[in-house]
Scaffold this active site. Structure first.
Site, short mmCIF file in Angstrom:
data_model
loop_
_atom_site.label_atom_id
_atom_site.label_comp_id
_atom_site.label_asym_id
_atom_site.label_seq_id
_atom_site.Cartn_x
_atom_site.Cartn_y
_atom_site.Cartn_z
N GLN A 55 0.84 -1.19 0.00
CA GLN A 55 0.00 0.00 0.00
C GLN A 55 0.88 1.24 0.00
OE1 GLN A 55 -3.38 -0.55 3.10
NE2 GLN A 55 -1.82 -2.05 3.65
N VAL B 70 3.63 4.11 -1.04
CA VAL B 70 3.94 4.85 -2.28
C VAL B 70 5.40 5.26 -2.29
CG1 VAL B 70 1.56 5.71 -2.46
CG2 VAL B 70 3.27 7.08 -1.24
N HIS C 20 -1.45 1.59 -4.19
CA HIS C 20 -1.86 2.99 -4.01
C HIS C 20 -1.00 3.97 -4.79
CE1 HIS C 20 -4.03 1.84 0.03
NE2 HIS C 20 -4.71 1.49 -1.05
N CYS D 273 -1.63 14.28 -14.81
CA CYS D 273 -2.24 15.56 -15.12
C CYS D 273 -3.70 15.59 -14.68
CB CYS D 273 -2.13 15.82 -16.62
SG CYS D 273 -2.75 17.45 -17.08
N CYS E 139 -5.20 16.32 -18.80
CA CYS E 139 -5.02 15.37 -19.91
C CYS E 139 -4.56 14.03 -19.36
CB CYS E 139 -4.05 15.93 -20.96
SG CYS E 139 -2.30 15.83 -20.50
N CYS F 218 0.53 19.61 -21.40
CA CYS F 218 -0.49 20.64 -21.63
C CYS F 218 -0.37 21.85 -20.69
CB CYS F 218 -1.90 20.04 -21.51
SG CYS F 218 -2.43 19.75 -19.81
N GLY G 77 3.10 -4.48 8.98
CA GLY G 77 3.08 -3.03 9.17
C GLY G 77 1.90 -2.29 8.58
N ASN H 173 3.40 -6.85 13.49
CA ASN H 173 2.96 -5.50 13.87
C ASN H 173 3.11 -5.35 15.38
OD1 ASN H 173 1.40 -3.08 14.33
ND2 ASN H 173 0.39 -3.45 12.38
N GLU I 58 1.52 -3.54 17.22
CA GLU I 58 0.19 -3.31 17.80
C GLU I 58 -0.82 -4.28 17.20
OE1 GLU I 58 -0.15 -1.03 20.11
OE2 GLU I 58 1.86 -0.15 19.84
C1 BJW Z 1 4.81 -1.06 12.52
C2 BJW Z 1 5.97 -0.45 12.90
C3 BJW Z 1 7.12 -1.19 12.73
C4 BJW Z 1 4.45 0.94 13.29
N1 BJW Z 1 7.06 -2.40 12.23
N2 BJW Z 1 4.75 -2.28 12.03
C5 BJW Z 1 -15.37 -0.78 2.63
C6 BJW Z 1 -15.61 -0.65 3.98
C7 BJW Z 1 -15.33 0.55 4.62
C8 BJW Z 1 -14.81 1.63 3.94
C9 BJW Z 1 -14.56 1.50 2.59
C10 BJW Z 1 -14.85 0.31 1.96
N3 BJW Z 1 -14.48 0.43 0.64
C11 BJW Z 1 -13.99 1.67 0.45
C12 BJW Z 1 -14.05 2.35 1.61
C13 BJW Z 1 -13.59 3.74 1.77
C14 BJW Z 1 -12.11 3.86 1.93
C15 BJW Z 1 -11.71 3.18 3.24
O1 BJW Z 1 -11.20 2.09 3.27
N4 BJW Z 1 -11.90 3.86 4.35
C16 BJW Z 1 -11.52 3.30 5.66
C17 BJW Z 1 -10.58 4.26 6.36
C18 BJW Z 1 -12.76 3.01 6.43
N5 BJW Z 1 -11.38 3.31 0.82
C19 BJW Z 1 -11.21 3.99 -0.32
O2 BJW Z 1 -11.69 5.09 -0.48
C20 BJW Z 1 -10.42 3.32 -1.43
N6 BJW Z 1 -11.14 3.45 -2.64
C21 BJW Z 1 -12.19 2.70 -2.95
O3 BJW Z 1 -12.54 1.77 -2.28
O4 BJW Z 1 -12.84 3.13 -4.06
C22 BJW Z 1 -14.08 2.50 -4.40
C23 BJW Z 1 -14.46 3.05 -5.75
C24 BJW Z 1 -14.79 2.18 -6.75
C25 BJW Z 1 -15.16 2.67 -8.01
C26 BJW Z 1 -15.17 4.04 -8.23
C27 BJW Z 1 -14.82 4.91 -7.24
C28 BJW Z 1 -14.46 4.41 -5.99
C29 BJW Z 1 -9.10 4.04 -1.66
C30 BJW Z 1 -8.20 4.01 -0.48
C31 BJW Z 1 -6.94 4.83 -0.77
C32 BJW Z 1 -6.04 5.00 0.45
N7 BJW Z 1 -5.08 5.99 0.16
C33 BJW Z 1 -4.04 6.27 1.13
C34 BJW Z 1 -3.20 7.45 0.61
C35 BJW Z 1 -2.31 6.98 -0.53
C36 BJW Z 1 -1.38 8.05 -1.02
C37 BJW Z 1 -0.42 8.52 0.03
O5 BJW Z 1 0.43 7.77 0.53
O6 BJW Z 1 -0.49 9.69 0.34
O7 BJW Z 1 -3.22 5.13 1.32
S1 BJW Z 1 -4.66 6.58 2.77
C38 BJW Z 1 -3.35 5.77 3.62
O8 BJW Z 1 -3.85 4.58 4.30
C39 BJW Z 1 -2.43 5.25 2.53
C40 BJW Z 1 -2.03 3.92 3.06
O9 BJW Z 1 -1.55 3.09 2.01
C41 BJW Z 1 -3.30 3.42 3.67
C42 BJW Z 1 -3.11 2.32 4.69
O10 BJW Z 1 -2.38 2.76 5.78
P1 BJW Z 1 -1.31 1.78 6.46
O11 BJW Z 1 -0.26 1.45 5.51
O12 BJW Z 1 -2.03 0.64 7.08
O13 BJW Z 1 -0.65 2.74 7.55
P2 BJW Z 1 -1.16 3.10 9.04
O14 BJW Z 1 -0.44 4.32 9.44
O15 BJW Z 1 -2.62 3.10 9.12
O16 BJW Z 1 -0.67 1.87 9.92
C43 BJW Z 1 0.69 1.62 10.20
C44 BJW Z 1 0.77 0.32 10.98
O17 BJW Z 1 2.14 0.01 11.15
C45 BJW Z 1 0.14 0.38 12.37
O18 BJW Z 1 -0.67 -0.75 12.57
C46 BJW Z 1 1.35 0.33 13.32
O19 BJW Z 1 1.09 -0.37 14.54
C47 BJW Z 1 2.34 -0.41 12.49
N8 BJW Z 1 3.74 -0.12 12.79
N9 BJW Z 1 5.62 0.85 13.40
C48 BJW Z 1 5.80 -2.91 11.90
N10 BJW Z 1 8.31 -0.64 13.11
ZN ZN Z 2 -1.71 17.58 -19.16
#
Ligand code: BJW
Ligand code: ZN
Length: 265
Positions: free
Chosen positions: A106, A108, A134, A142, A145, A169, A206, A232, A234
């Site tokens: 997940q 980037v 992601h 863009c 475009c 563009c 993670g 993890n 946590e």
């Molecule tokens: C350690 C550690 C160490 C610490 N060692 N571990 C179904 C049910 C409910 C909601 C939804 C659903 N379907 C869709 C949704 C809505 C939404 C969603 O899921 N919301 C929830 C929050 C409820 N999902 C979406 O909107 C997705 N789109 C979608 O479903 O579209 C449908 C659609 C279809 C057709 C047309 C139109 C739409 C898209 C989700 C995109 C997420 N984007 C982000 C930003 C990406 C760009 C960027 O980086 O800026 O992705 S948000 C952010 O969260 C990022 C991450 O990839 C993602 C996950 O986070 P991650 O990696 O889990 O990080 P943390 O910080 O949460 O956790 C870190 C963990 O590490 C912790 O547990 C720590 O304990 C641990 N840790 N130190 C190991 N040393």
């Molecule tokens: Zn363009």
């Protein structure tokens, strides 16, 4: 938060890794934490007074592209200064040495890609290259475009006028990442779900496992008769489903899990 890996749990997890034919590795921000890249959720995930959920949306970008680019510019600098840690490297070695491993991330930050290149040396890094669900923080696309291209230059987010613009563009570009409410790439998603369904083991490292649809991948493995191993410090919503949960930081637990204990680097 346990800093030391529970040896018995570690041994059980190692056995599962050893026995599995196909392994899907799902990673999140926590795997890069020890590289110095901030995670999203929790105290240290806050940038100024904003929660990621307020910035990682198309609405936030439409309202205030300067603010969103400022955040991404700041993150890019942090990531550019970081390198893969022992967890990224151990996973890359696992994928290159034993086969049957697919890394789905997940993140980037491209640190799996850097690790793959580093570990591969002269070999083809292909098997260790991640499927990036992601997107990538080092690509832009863009807003007007179809242009989409690599972009690593520093971002001047002092004003709307200085933000990066399209090389084709001239309109505003945005980070080529997936924000909340946006669809993930259909082909990548289908591939990831296919891998999840055929995996004997889903190794989850993670991630808070709350963001969909990525968080569903381990459940698909489980529903198809495979197992889950989690790394993890946590607990997460997946912990109850996991065969083993290693409550330790990734850079400590993953190399030991994949059999790298004692190996240099
Ligand atoms: C350690 C550690 C160490 C610490 N060692 N571990 C179904 C049910 C409910 C909601 C939804 C659903 N379907 C869709 C949704 C809505 C939404 C969603 O899921 N919301 C929830 C929050 C409820 N999902 C979406 O909107 C997705 N789109 C979608 O479903 O579209 C449908 C659609 C279809 C057709 C047309 C139109 C739409 C898209 C989700 C995109 C997420 N984007 C982000 C930003 C990406 C760009 C960027 O980086 O800026 O992705 S948000 C952010 O969260 C990022 C991450 O990839 C993602 C996950 O986070 P991650 O990696 O889990 O990080 P943390 O910080 O949460 O956790 C870190 C963990 O590490 C912790 O547990 C720590 O304990 C641990 N840790 N130190 C190991 N040393
Ligand atoms: Zn363009």
């Amino acid at each position: 938060m346990g800093e030391i890996v529970d040896e018995r749990e570690l041994e059980r997890a190692r056995r599962l890794v050893g026995e599995a034919g196909r392994i899907l590795v799902l990673t999140g921000a926590g795997i890069s934490a020890e590289s110095g890249v901030p995670t999203f959720r929790g105290e240290e995930g806050l940038w100024r007074r904003y929660r990621p959920e307020e910035l990682a949306t198309p609405e936030a970008f439409a309202r205030d592209p300067r603010l969103v680019w400022e955040w991404y510019g700041w993150r890019r600098e942090r990531i550019a200064a970081a390198g893969p840690n022992p967890a990224h490297l151990a996973l890359a070695r696992l994928a290159l040495d034993r086969g049957g491993v697919r890394i789905v991330t997940q993140n980037v930050d491209d640190l799996h890609g850097v690790a793959a290149a580093e570990v591969a040396g002269g070999r083809d890094p292909g098997p260790a290259l991640p499927l990036e669900l992601h997107g990538s923080i080092f690509r832009v696309r863009c807003t007007a475009c179809a242009e989409r291209y690599a972009h690593r230059e520093p971002v001047d987010a002092r004003s709307r006028e200085t933000l990066p613009t399209c090389r084709h563009c001239g309109e505003l570009v945005r980070p080529d990442v997936v924000w909340f409410g946006e669809a993930l790439d259909e082909r990548l998603l289908a591939e990831a779900f296919g891998e999840a369904a055929t995996a004997d083991l889903c190794l989850v490292v993670g991630t808070s496992a709350v963001v969909q649809p990525a968080a569903s991948l381990p459940r698909v493995t489980l529903d198809n008769g495979g197992r889950i191993v989690e790394v993890n410090p946590e607990p997460t919503p997946l912990s109850a489903l996991a065969e083993v949960s290693l409550r330790a930081p990734a850079a400590e637990a993953v190399p030991r899990l994949t059999g790298e204990a004692g190996r240099a680097g």
